[in-house]
Write an enzyme that holds these catalytic residues in place. Structure first.
Site, PDB file in Angstrom:
ATOM      1  N   CYS A 165     -32.682   1.226   8.450  1.00 38.67           N
ATOM      2  CA  CYS A 165     -33.486   0.209   7.759  1.00 38.67           C
ATOM      3  C   CYS A 165     -32.981  -1.194   8.058  1.00 38.67           C
ATOM      4  O   CYS A 165     -33.750  -2.140   8.183  1.00 38.67           O
ATOM      5  CB  CYS A 165     -33.421   0.419   6.254  1.00 38.67           C
ATOM      6  SG  CYS A 165     -34.303   1.864   5.686  1.00 38.67           S
TER       7      CYS A 165
ATOM      8  N   CYS B 250     -25.994  -9.557  17.711  1.00 34.39           N
ATOM      9  CA  CYS B 250     -27.111  -8.975  16.954  1.00 34.39           C
ATOM     10  C   CYS B 250     -27.041  -9.553  15.539  1.00 34.39           C
ATOM     11  O   CYS B 250     -26.625 -10.686  15.348  1.00 34.39           O
ATOM     12  CB  CYS B 250     -27.038  -7.453  16.975  1.00 34.39           C
ATOM     13  SG  CYS B 250     -25.559  -6.785  16.209  1.00 34.39           S
TER      14      CYS B 250
END
Ligand SMILES: [Zn+2]
Length: 383
Positions: free
Chosen positions: A192, A341
């Site tokens: 998620c 990231c």
């Protein structure tokens, strides 16, 4: 009346009146629920609606397993928790909410990660387990522990706008391994935190899991045993696949080879951080100094497009981790690369992957763009 069932208190007759007048439930059914013990693994997206409905329905004892603390990014979907609970343990937050919802329900807290070492002890004594986990090692662990303990596993999983649900390890029915004999390649399936999840989606799937649990406890209707229910929230469609027990299943098959719990991280290919992880990383401050000093560094953003659109480092190049194997050929093997990231997990995978294909001068930004926003650029938005 069935003698071994606990009696309802006068206040409970009133509270459960819509159940008591309902065909298939009635007073006997409500007393069965009061006697029941359900274990919910994970007090997150799926566990929230599931635990709320199970408690509201009067399931006598709810066990909750979770080691996490409530984070503000959970609140978009984890409706057990409120803003005031941010920073508190999820179990304490859940217990307070469930007690307020129904003081007749006992909550048993297991403030730990479910592991091969504790799963059988925790599951034993429960009538069924509801899997609200968000990762493959835990799904296999819950499935195997449920089968070995002899209780059904009420399965649910979500990804972005899609979800699925089933009942595994029920008598005569298939198990999760019959459906997915092999786990997906590690690192290719984002969770998620990386892929995003539609906020109301776990409400749909977690509520389905609660319904299946209550039906099984009451022994009514047709449970999702031998059926995989697939939900597509964008199309608003349900589909159903028929599942059969696989006679060659290593767990529930005719000649099982899995007779005790295994190392599920290893089974799912979850690798421990490389020994030289620290050497592979560069801190935001060190990177800032290198860039200020004029070092020609290629900043490789390995996040997905929506994240790139949200915020990015100046001069970066987009190369989502999911497409990196194809994009790696376009990179100059001699270049000095810093992959980044959101939090530094995917970029470490990217760095490890690029090294494996001969691009050796690659590092990972420790803590990701979020650490950059905290330490270097306070104007930058965080997500
Ligand atoms: Zn099986």
């Amino acid at each position: 009346m069935v003698p071994e069932l606990p009696p309802l208190a006068p206040a409970e007759f009133h509270r459960y009146s819509r159940h008591l007048i309902l065909p298939h439930v009635g007073e006997a059914g409500q007393r069965r629920l009061k006697r029941a013990r359900v274990l919910v693994v994970g007090a997150g997206g799926l566990g929230s609606p599931a635990a709320l409905y199970l408690a509201a329905a009067g399931v006598g004892t709810l066990g909750l397993v979770d080691a996490d603390v409530v984070d503000v990014t959970n609140l978009q979907r984890q409706v057990l928790h409120g803003t005031a609970a941010v920073g508190r343990s999820k179990l304490d937050s859940a217990e307070a909410r469930l007690r307020d919802l129904n003081p007749h329900v006992a909550v048993e807290k297991f403030p730990e990660r479910l592991t091969s070492a504790n799963a059988l002890d925790i599951l034993r004594g429960f009538d069924l387990v509801l899997d609200g986990s968000d990762n493959f090692p835990t799904r296999y662990l819950v499935n195997d522990a449920a089968f070995l303990t002899g209780i059904p596993d009420i399965y649910g999983a979500i990804f972005q706008f899609e979800g699925q649900a089933s009942v595994f390890a029920a008598r005569g029915g298939p198990c999760y391994r019959c459906l997915y004999a092999d786990p997906p390649p590690a690192g290719l399936v984002p969770g998620c935190a990386e892929a995003g999840v539609f906020g109301a989606l776990p409400g749909v799937i977690g509520s389905l899991q609660a319904m299946e649990a209550i039906k099984l406890l009451l022994e009514i209707g047709e449970p999702l045993v031998g059926r995989l229910l697939l939900f597509d929230g964008l199309r608003m469609q349900f589909r159903e696949l028929t599942l059969q027990r696989d006679p060659s299943c290593p767990l529930c098959g005719d000649e099982p080879s899995v007779r005790s719990l295994i190392d599920y991280d290893a089974f799912c290919g979850v690798l421990p951080a490389p020994a030289d992880a620290a050497e592979l990383e560069v801190t935001p401050r060190a990177l800032r100094r290198e860039l200020d000093g004029g070092r020609p560094v290629l900043l490789l953003d390995v996040r997905e497009v929506p994240e790139w659109d949200l915020v990015r480092l100046a001069g970066a190049r987009l190369a989502p981790l999911s497409r990196l194997p194809g994009l790696a050929r376009e990179l100059d093997p001699a270049s000095d690369i810093v992959a980044y990231c959101h939090h530094g997990v995917r970029s470490m995978q990217a760095a490890t992957f690029l090294r494996s294909v001969g691009i050796h001068n690659v590092r990972s930004l420790a803590g990701g763009i979020d650490a950059w926003a905290l330490e270097i650029d306070r104007e930058m938005i965080r997500y």
